[in-house]
Design an enzyme around this catalytic site. Structure first.
Site, mmCIF file in Angstrom:
data_model
loop_
_atom_site.group_PDB
_atom_site.id
_atom_site.type_symbol
_atom_site.label_atom_id
_atom_site.label_comp_id
_atom_site.label_asym_id
_atom_site.label_seq_id
_atom_site.Cartn_x
_atom_site.Cartn_y
_atom_site.Cartn_z
ATOM 1 N N SER A 1 48.844 46.901 40.035
ATOM 2 C CA SER A 1 47.895 48.195 40.616
ATOM 3 C C SER A 1 47.798 47.826 41.915
ATOM 4 C CB SER A 1 46.773 48.091 39.633
ATOM 5 O OG SER A 1 46.890 48.929 38.637
ATOM 6 N N LYS B 1 49.188 50.531 43.832
ATOM 7 C CA LYS B 1 48.701 51.928 44.011
ATOM 8 C C LYS B 1 48.007 52.280 45.179
ATOM 9 C CE LYS B 1 47.561 51.866 38.799
ATOM 10 N NZ LYS B 1 46.481 51.377 37.889
ATOM 11 N N TYR C 1 56.974 54.782 38.570
ATOM 12 C CA TYR C 1 55.718 53.919 38.255
ATOM 13 C C TYR C 1 55.849 52.406 37.710
ATOM 14 C CZ TYR C 1 51.273 52.709 36.636
ATOM 15 O OH TYR C 1 50.150 51.973 36.216
ATOM 16 N N TYR D 1 38.124 49.838 38.893
ATOM 17 C CA TYR D 1 37.735 50.553 37.760
ATOM 18 C C TYR D 1 36.347 50.457 37.302
ATOM 19 C CZ TYR D 1 42.708 48.827 37.929
ATOM 20 O OH TYR D 1 43.904 48.800 38.627
ATOM 21 N N VAL E 1 46.921 43.570 37.426
ATOM 22 C CA VAL E 1 46.772 42.668 36.264
ATOM 23 C C VAL E 1 47.592 41.564 36.475
ATOM 24 C CG1 VAL E 1 45.905 44.176 34.532
ATOM 25 C CG2 VAL E 1 48.361 44.196 35.014
HETATM 26 N N1 GLN Z 1 51.250 48.490 35.467
HETATM 27 C C1 GLN Z 1 50.029 48.227 34.752
HETATM 28 C C2 GLN Z 1 49.685 49.435 33.876
HETATM 29 O O1 GLN Z 1 50.120 50.590 34.048
HETATM 30 C C3 GLN Z 1 48.764 48.087 36.085
HETATM 31 C C4 GLN Z 1 47.501 48.043 35.478
HETATM 32 C C5 GLN Z 1 46.930 47.126 36.515
HETATM 33 O O2 GLN Z 1 47.288 46.275 37.340
HETATM 34 N N2 GLN Z 1 45.356 47.101 36.459
HETATM 35 O O3 GLN Z 1 48.932 48.948 32.999
#
Ligand code: GLN
Length: 304
Positions: free
Chosen positions: A64, A67, A189, A240, A258
């Site tokens: 993430s 993003k 994605y 989050y 993650v």
């Molecule tokens: N690729 C992961 C997902 O879509 C990214 C989530 C994350 O890093 N928080 O679940």
């Protein structure tokens, strides 16, 4: 003068004594194969010096963290449209939470939860002739590093188990907030999330957010106002349902993934990336957060 090098060495030492390192993400099977004891930090003090400790040159899955980078590319390409399709409010919910999206008619709370990032991915799929190449090219330009690449195994692994992301994309589509087809957008994605980088490369990539939109090579990629806004969203939404806790403990805009990475920055001062693969219950690097809390406490450098 702050002795950054010895502060980072101290943090590494203190962190090595913590027994509970959290749990490696396993909902993406390929991420399970990571050494839980890995730990690295890389700091760039703007217009000054760089410091790395531990495994700061080992590549890991950025997830993430990307993003923020896709958002930067989307606002650079298409400023107006983005904020009509994605909001800028904290969600207070996990990154893959579905319910809010239905209640709020397919407008994601912010670009850093999965639904928001999938809308941003859709914008890039529309805007770029070849989104996978175009995004990678952007990352290689802002870092001046051609060695950065996707991890195709991680992307395939997430695709196989990405049921929630398919649900989110389908819900977005049903509300008319996805222009391209679900598979095309999610393929991109999953690819963006698989981007493999070291702490050093992530710090270099995020330099532009601390430097009013200019990358390490002094080239302007986004305006200083766009950088200011993206930093604000990192502070309020980067973690989050733990964004408040991160602001409380660390006090910097930042973003987690993650894969166990966290990047954080103080505008005009520094960018720091940390990697420790074990996550806490909210999906953020457990020791990464602790390391950054130690860093802003020891240096007394935070936005507060
Ligand atoms: N690729 C992961 C997902 O879509 C990214 C989530 C994350 O890093 N928080 O679940």
């Amino acid at each position: 003068m702050i002795d950054f090098k010895s502060i980072l060495e101290d943090i590494k030492q203190q962190i090595s004594l913590v027994e509970d390192k959290g749990n490696v993400a396993d909902y993406i099977p390929e991420l399970k194969n990571v050494n839980k004891n890995a730990f690295g930090v890389y700091l760039n003090v703007l217009k000054n010096d760089n410091f790395g400790v531990g495994d700061y040159q080992t590549k890991f899955s950025t997830q993430s963290i990307t993003k923020v980078l896709t958002l930067a590319l989307a606002v650079a390409k298409k400023t107006d449209d983005v904020w009509k399709r994605v909001d800028v409010e904290p969600s207070g919910n996990p990154f893959n939470f579905l319910t809010l999206l239905e209640v709020e008619n397919g407008i994601p709370r912010n670009p850093f939860i999965n639904s928001g990032a999938i809308v941003i991915a859709d914008i890039l799929v529309s805007e770029l002739e070849n989104p996978k190449e175009g995004f990678l090219d952007f990352i290689r330009q802002i870092t001046n590093d051609q060695s950065i690449d996707y991890d195709y195994k991680v992307a395939a692994s997430e695709k196989e188990t990405g049921f929630k992301n398919y649900a989110i994309a389908n819900l977005l589509k049903s509300f008319g907030n996805l222009k391209n087809d679900v598979d095309t957008v999610l393929d991109f994605y999953f690819m963006q999330c698989s981007l493999a980088m070291t702490c050093e490369q992530i710090t270099n990539a995020f330099y532009l957010f601390a430097n009013k939109g200019k990358c390490l090579q002094d080239k302007l990629h986004i305006t200083s106002s766009q950088a200011k806004r993206i930093n604000a969203i990192m502070l309020t939404c980067g973690f989050y349902d733990e964004a408040g806790e991160f602001a409380f403990e660390v006090g910097l805009p930042g973003k987690s993934g993650v894969g166990g990475g966290i990047v954080a920055l103080l505008p005009n001062k520094f960018v720091i990336s940390v990697w420790s693969p074990g996550l806490n219950k909210k999906g953020n690097s457990k020791l990464g957060m602790q390391a950054l809390e130690l860093f802003t406490s020891k240096t007394e450098l935070s936005i507060f």
